[in-house]
Write a protein that holds these residues in place. Structure first.
Motif, PDB file in Angstrom:
ATOM      1  N   ARG A  92       0.854  -1.189   0.000  1.00 38.91           N
ATOM      2  CA  ARG A  92       0.000   0.000   0.000  1.00 38.91           C
ATOM      3  C   ARG A  92       0.887   1.235   0.000  1.00 38.91           C
ATOM      4  O   ARG A  92       2.081   1.149   0.293  1.00 38.91           O
ATOM      5  CB  ARG A  92      -0.911   0.013   1.231  1.00 38.91           C
ATOM      6  N   ARG A 112      -5.444  16.808  -9.888  1.00 38.10           N
ATOM      7  CA  ARG A 112      -6.456  16.155 -10.724  1.00 38.10           C
ATOM      8  C   ARG A 112      -5.819  15.131 -11.648  1.00 38.10           C
ATOM      9  O   ARG A 112      -6.362  14.033 -11.853  1.00 38.10           O
ATOM     10  CB  ARG A 112      -7.219  17.201 -11.533  1.00 38.10           C
ATOM     11  N   LEU A 168      -4.848  11.994  -9.518  1.00 37.15           N
ATOM     12  CA  LEU A 168      -6.015  11.220  -9.098  1.00 37.15           C
ATOM     13  C   LEU A 168      -6.669  10.509 -10.275  1.00 37.15           C
ATOM     14  O   LEU A 168      -7.213   9.404 -10.116  1.00 37.15           O
ATOM     15  CB  LEU A 168      -7.015  12.133  -8.383  1.00 37.15           C
ATOM     16  N   VAL A 228      -4.605   7.447 -10.720  1.00 37.57           N
ATOM     17  CA  VAL A 228      -4.955   6.486  -9.668  1.00 37.57           C
ATOM     18  C   VAL A 228      -6.191   5.682 -10.075  1.00 37.57           C
ATOM     19  O   VAL A 228      -6.231   4.451  -9.939  1.00 37.57           O
ATOM     20  CB  VAL A 228      -5.200   7.216  -8.327  1.00 37.57           C
ATOM     21  N   ASP A 229      -7.188   6.374 -10.599  1.00 36.48           N
ATOM     22  CA  ASP A 229      -8.403   5.682 -11.048  1.00 36.48           C
ATOM     23  C   ASP A 229      -8.102   4.750 -12.213  1.00 36.48           C
ATOM     24  O   ASP A 229      -8.597   3.611 -12.259  1.00 36.48           O
ATOM     25  CB  ASP A 229      -9.460   6.704 -11.456  1.00 36.48           C
ATOM     26  N   LYS A 277      -6.534   1.671 -11.063  1.00 38.00           N
ATOM     27  CA  LYS A 277      -7.353   0.967 -10.058  1.00 38.00           C
ATOM     28  C   LYS A 277      -6.626   0.850  -8.713  1.00 38.00           C
ATOM     29  O   LYS A 277      -6.561  -0.223  -8.098  1.00 38.00           O
ATOM     30  CB  LYS A 277      -7.768  -0.417 -10.576  1.00 38.00           C
ATOM     31  N   LYS A 286      -7.231   3.210  -6.135  1.00 38.33           N
ATOM     32  CA  LYS A 286      -7.883   4.109  -5.177  1.00 38.33           C
ATOM     33  C   LYS A 286      -7.894   3.526  -3.772  1.00 38.33           C
ATOM     34  O   LYS A 286      -7.674   4.243  -2.773  1.00 38.33           O
ATOM     35  CB  LYS A 286      -9.298   4.414  -5.639  1.00 38.33           C
ATOM     36  N   ASP A 287      -8.154   2.213  -3.636  1.00 44.33           N
ATOM     37  CA  ASP A 287      -8.236   1.585  -2.317  1.00 44.33           C
ATOM     38  C   ASP A 287      -6.861   1.219  -1.750  1.00 44.33           C
ATOM     39  O   ASP A 287      -6.778   0.723  -0.624  1.00 44.33           O
ATOM     40  CB  ASP A 287      -9.093   0.322  -2.397  1.00 44.33           C
ATOM     41  N   GLU A 299      -3.457   5.994   0.755  1.00 44.84           N
ATOM     42  CA  GLU A 299      -3.989   6.934   1.727  1.00 44.84           C
ATOM     43  C   GLU A 299      -3.289   8.275   1.518  1.00 44.84           C
ATOM     44  O   GLU A 299      -2.062   8.368   1.614  1.00 44.84           O
ATOM     45  CB  GLU A 299      -3.763   6.439   3.157  1.00 44.84           C
ATOM     46  N   TRP A 300      -4.074   9.295   1.207  1.00 39.53           N
ATOM     47  CA  TRP A 300      -3.538  10.639   0.987  1.00 39.53           C
ATOM     48  C   TRP A 300      -3.630  11.400   2.305  1.00 39.53           C
ATOM     49  O   TRP A 300      -4.705  11.724   2.786  1.00 39.53           O
ATOM     50  CB  TRP A 300      -4.327  11.367  -0.096  1.00 39.53           C
TER      51      TRP A 300
END
Length: 398
Positions: free
Chosen positions: A250, A264, A267, A270-271, A274, A276-277, A280-281
């Motif tokens: 992680r 932006r 992020l 990140v999407d 895959k 996102k999970d 931790e920001w």
């Protein structure tokens, strides 16, 4: 000229600046007079260069120098700094060529009796040159990173390099934070007798919490002012590579983004990957050590433009093995496979391999951890940085 800003410093972990410094660096005899130094800084952020400035404010009095600060872009430095005995003055510039502030700077230098002006950026160097013109005040310029490669904005780099070149001709001394930057100065035709190398340093921690070798789940960490040259895209791709190989890793990302636009973009990546999970920001924090203690590996995937990153030294002090890009002065702190690892800049596959070498146990994590703590304590302390800076001042005023 505006008056001094509030001297309040926001609460921080007491351990962040506690020191178990080597005893070999002597303080100055008490009978030596204290010389006043004004540090001209930007001040809008509190990242690597600002931590250098703050630590100098804390440590220079041990060597006969009192440091105050004047901010041309007041911001996080005021609320995050630890050097509470230093004054912070407001010299806010409306733009980079707002040179009317030089008159206010000159008045401040004269009224407060500063014998040395120490600038840290091209903007503050320009102000310093004008402010001390015709006076006996000495001028020191601190090179924290290669200005010509400081960002992805070529025109801004070009302008800053031109301004910096002028400053280097006028400065009595230049301090570079690494030997790589010293070599860069020679390439720019700076007189070698002006240049002094003073490595960055951070306080050795009086106590580093115990940390067992991770087994299944690994937390990678990165602390930075996130901007294009920090190479976050490379780290994200490496993270995706590792997870696709079944590695339970992680990422804990600590620090602000330089611009909303870059946030932006990251992020969106990140999407796309895959992840996102898996991330931790944390955002900006003054409690850097507390965050470092939550990490198993520290990763700094910079593409270019580093001098000697303070956060690398802080990670070493906290016992977090470092994997960083082999750019500029980073290799002066990290000894590959002894106390950390170096990766090819911009190469996500190589960064993946380097992380995997530790996660898989091929390279022993605990050995890296202990060696990193020793190397930081022996070679990159805050007191050694202050002693080196004071030695440069000594050449000018003692």
């Amino acid at each position: 000229m505006d008056g001094p800003l509030s001297s309040h410093a926001a609460d921080n972990l007491s351990g962040d600046y506690s020191s178990a410094a080597p005893p070999a660096i002597p303080t100055r005899p008490r009978e030596v007079r204290t010389v006043k130094v004004l540090h001209l800084i930007n001040g809008e952020h509190y990242s690597g260069a600002e931590r250098v400035q703050d630590l100098l404010g804390l440590r220079l009095p041990e060597f006969g120098y009192h440091a105050d600060f004047a901010c041309v872009k007041p911001g996080k430095f005021l609320t995050s700094r630890q050097a509470e005995t230093s004054q912070v003055f407001d010299l806010a510039m409306r733009h980079r060529f707002d040179l009317w502030r030089a008159r206010d700077a000159a008045r401040l230098i004269r009224d407060e009796g500063y014998e040395i002006v120490h600038a840290h950026t091209p903007r503050t160097a320009l102000l310093a040159m004008l402010a001390i013109r015709g006076s006996a005040t000495k001028f020191v310029y601190h090179v924290h990173s290669p200005t010509s490669r400081d960002s992805t904005r070529r025109f801004k780099n070009w302008v800053n390099q031109k301004v910096e070149s002028m400053a280097m001709t006028k400065a009595d001394r230049l301090i570079t934070v690494s030997h790589s930057l010293s070599r860069h100065m020679r390439q720019l035709k700076v007189a070698a007798e002006k240049v002094r190398v003073v490595h960055n340093g951070v306080p050795p921690l009086a106590e580093v919490p115990s940390h067992n070798t991770p087994t299944d789940d690994w937390t990678l960490g990165c602390v930075a002012l996130f901007r294009p040259r920090k190479g976050m895209e490379v780290l994200l791709q490496a993270l995706a590579n590792l997870r696709s190989q079944g590695q339970a890793v992680r990422l804990r990302a600590v620090g602000p983004f330089e611009t909303p636009e870059y946030e932006r973009d990251i992020l969106a990546l990140v999407d796309k990957l895959k992840l996102k999970d898996a991330i931790e920001w944390v955002g900006f924090t003054q409690e850097v050590n507390r965050e470092l203690f939550k990490m198993d590996l520290f990763v700094l995937p910079s593409l270019f433009g580093e001098g000697l990153p303070m956060v690398v030294l802080e990670a070493m002090a906290a016992g977090v093995p470092v994997i960083a890009s082999d750019v500029e002065g980073v290799c002066e702190a990290i000894q590959p496979k002894a106390d950390g690892l170096l990766a090819i800049p911009g190469d996500a596959d190589d960064l993946t391999k380097k992380i995997l070498a530790v996660v898989s146990g091929e390279i022993h994590w605990s050995a890296l951890r202990q060696a990193a703590i020793r190397r930081q304590r022996d070679s990159f302390s805050d007191r050694s940085m202050a002693a080196g800076t004071a030695a440069v001042y000594d050449e000018l005023v003692r």
